[in-house]
Design a protein around this motif. Sequence first.
Motif, mmCIF file in Angstrom:
data_model
loop_
_atom_site.group_PDB
_atom_site.id
_atom_site.type_symbol
_atom_site.label_atom_id
_atom_site.label_comp_id
_atom_site.label_asym_id
_atom_site.label_seq_id
_atom_site.Cartn_x
_atom_site.Cartn_y
_atom_site.Cartn_z
ATOM 1 N N PRO A 53 7.130 13.709 24.333
ATOM 2 C CA PRO A 53 6.869 12.306 24.661
ATOM 3 C C PRO A 53 8.119 11.624 25.222
ATOM 4 O O PRO A 53 9.221 11.839 24.741
ATOM 5 N N THR A 54 7.915 10.820 26.239
ATOM 6 C CA THR A 54 8.974 9.993 26.809
ATOM 7 C C THR A 54 8.408 8.600 26.976
ATOM 8 O O THR A 54 7.189 8.409 26.987
ATOM 9 N N ARG A 78 -2.317 16.365 38.634
ATOM 10 C CA ARG A 78 -1.341 15.282 38.723
ATOM 11 C C ARG A 78 -1.967 14.025 38.135
ATOM 12 O O ARG A 78 -3.180 13.853 38.174
ATOM 13 N N CYS A 79 -1.136 13.153 37.593
ATOM 14 C CA CYS A 79 -1.606 11.869 37.077
ATOM 15 C C CYS A 79 -1.192 10.762 38.043
ATOM 16 O O CYS A 79 -0.059 10.747 38.528
ATOM 17 N N SER A 126 -0.899 12.388 29.729
ATOM 18 C CA SER A 126 -0.183 12.019 28.507
ATOM 19 C C SER A 126 0.336 10.590 28.654
ATOM 20 O O SER A 126 0.372 10.044 29.761
ATOM 21 N N PRO A 127 0.760 9.969 27.541
ATOM 22 C CA PRO A 127 1.339 8.622 27.635
ATOM 23 C C PRO A 127 2.558 8.556 28.555
ATOM 24 O O PRO A 127 2.859 7.514 29.111
ATOM 25 N N SER A 128 3.241 9.692 28.744
ATOM 26 C CA SER A 128 4.412 9.702 29.624
ATOM 27 C C SER A 128 4.032 9.799 31.100
ATOM 28 O O SER A 128 4.890 9.762 31.964
#
Length: 137
Positions: A53-54, A78-79, A126-128
Amino acid sequence: MGWLIIATLVTGVSIAVIGLLGEPQTASKNRPFPSNEIDEALVRATPMATILPTPAPAEPYAGPSQAFRSRGGIVIARCEAGLVILRAWSPAPNFHIKSVDRGPGRRGRIEFESDRSEVNVEVLCSPSGLPVHKVTD
C-alpha cells in the motif's frame, strides 16, 4: 475475358467499401495482444507481485500497466481514475478465451478455458491506483 473485368471491378469495389466502413467491420475486439508488447510488459512486471500500500494519488490518473501470469494465460491491465481496464491478454498453449469483461469498471475479468480446465482472472484497482489480481482455477 468479360468475366475477368467484372470480377476485378467487384473486388475493387468490395475493398473500397470495406476501407470506407473502417476497422470495426473486419477487426476482432477480442484480439490477442502482440507478443512483443506482452514481453515488454512482463519485463517490467514481477510474476504474482505483491503490491504494497502507498498513499492514494491526489488526482485520478492512468497508472502503469501490470502483467499477470496464470496457468490459463497472461493479462495486462491498467487503472484509470479508479477503474480497471484490461488492455490485453494472451491465452497459454491449449487454452482459449471463453469470455472477457475488459472494463473500464470496478473490476475486469477474463476466463481462459481448455479441454480440461478453466482459469478465471479477476483484476481490481488497489487504493494506490495499481491493478491487483485474483486467480481462480
